[in-house]
Structure formats: C-alpha cells, structure tokens
Write an enzyme that holds these catalytic residues in place. Structure first.
Site, PDB file in Angstrom:
ATOM      1  N   CYS A  63       0.859  -1.184   0.000  1.00 56.84           N
ATOM      2  CA  CYS A  63       0.000   0.000   0.000  1.00 56.84           C
ATOM      3  C   CYS A  63       0.897   1.237   0.000  1.00 56.84           C
ATOM      4  CB  CYS A  63      -0.969   0.004   1.190  1.00 56.84           C
ATOM      5  SG  CYS A  63      -0.191   0.266   2.788  1.00 56.84           S
ATOM      6  N   ARG A  64       0.402   2.358   0.459  1.00 56.62           N
ATOM      7  CA  ARG A  64       1.185   3.591   0.429  1.00 56.62           C
ATOM      8  C   ARG A  64       2.291   3.583   1.478  1.00 56.62           C
ATOM      9  NH1 ARG A  64       0.576   8.506   3.108  1.00 56.62           N
ATOM     10  NH2 ARG A  64       1.584  10.250   2.041  1.00 56.62           N
TER      11      ARG A  64
END
Length: 98
Positions: A63-64
C-alpha cells in the site's frame, strides 16, 4: 505477521523470482505508479475479489505506507492465504514503477 522490506522485495524482483504482489491502494494512488506485475485490488474491494486469488500462491501486499497492507494481510491470512506485508509501502519504494 510476515514482513519484507521494500529493498527485499526489490531484490526478489531483480533476481527474477516469481512474486505475486497485490497493491491495495486506491485508483488515484496507483496512477502515480505501481510495481510492475502487481495486481491492483483496492482494500475496500479485497473481500469481494478473493475468488481471483489462488490459495496455492504466496502474496506480497503493498500500500502507500504499510497500514492498509497490514489490514489486507490480516484479512487474507484469516481466509487461509499465505501473505507477506511489504513494510514502508510505496513511500519507501525506489524500484521500477509502471
């Protein structure tokens, strides 16, 4: 929770290892770049798209920054999938993107 750093994932890719990466970021975020070969399944849709995944494969979740991938990890592991969380997420990723 099994974890790999961004540099460890990059090393696996550079060695030509077969890796299955699931990017759980939102559509707007992946427009900025994804790891080549990654499958994009936003976290909110993951539970509804489990049928697309193979329990015989190992998955690396991205993810980020690592928070959403940890939640995805918990969901997938509870359903019998073999998963690893990429710590640091795309904020720490300095490898190739598409």
């Amino acid at each position: 929770m099994k974890k790999l750093s961004t540099s460890e994932v990059k090393m696996l890719l550079n060695e030509g290892k077969s890796v299955n990466i699931i990017d759980v970021r939102e559509v707007e975020e992946v427009k900025e770049g994804m790891i080549p070969g990654a499958i994009h399944i936003p976290l909110g849709l993951l539970e509804f798209r489990l049928h697309e995944l193979d329990k015989e494969k190992d998955y690396i979740i991205v993810c980020r920054s690592g928070g959403r991938s940890a939640r995805a990890y918990e969901l997938l592991e509870s359903r019998g999938y073999t998963v690893t969380n990429m710590t640091g997420g795309m904020l720490d990723w300095n490898g190739e993107t598409k």
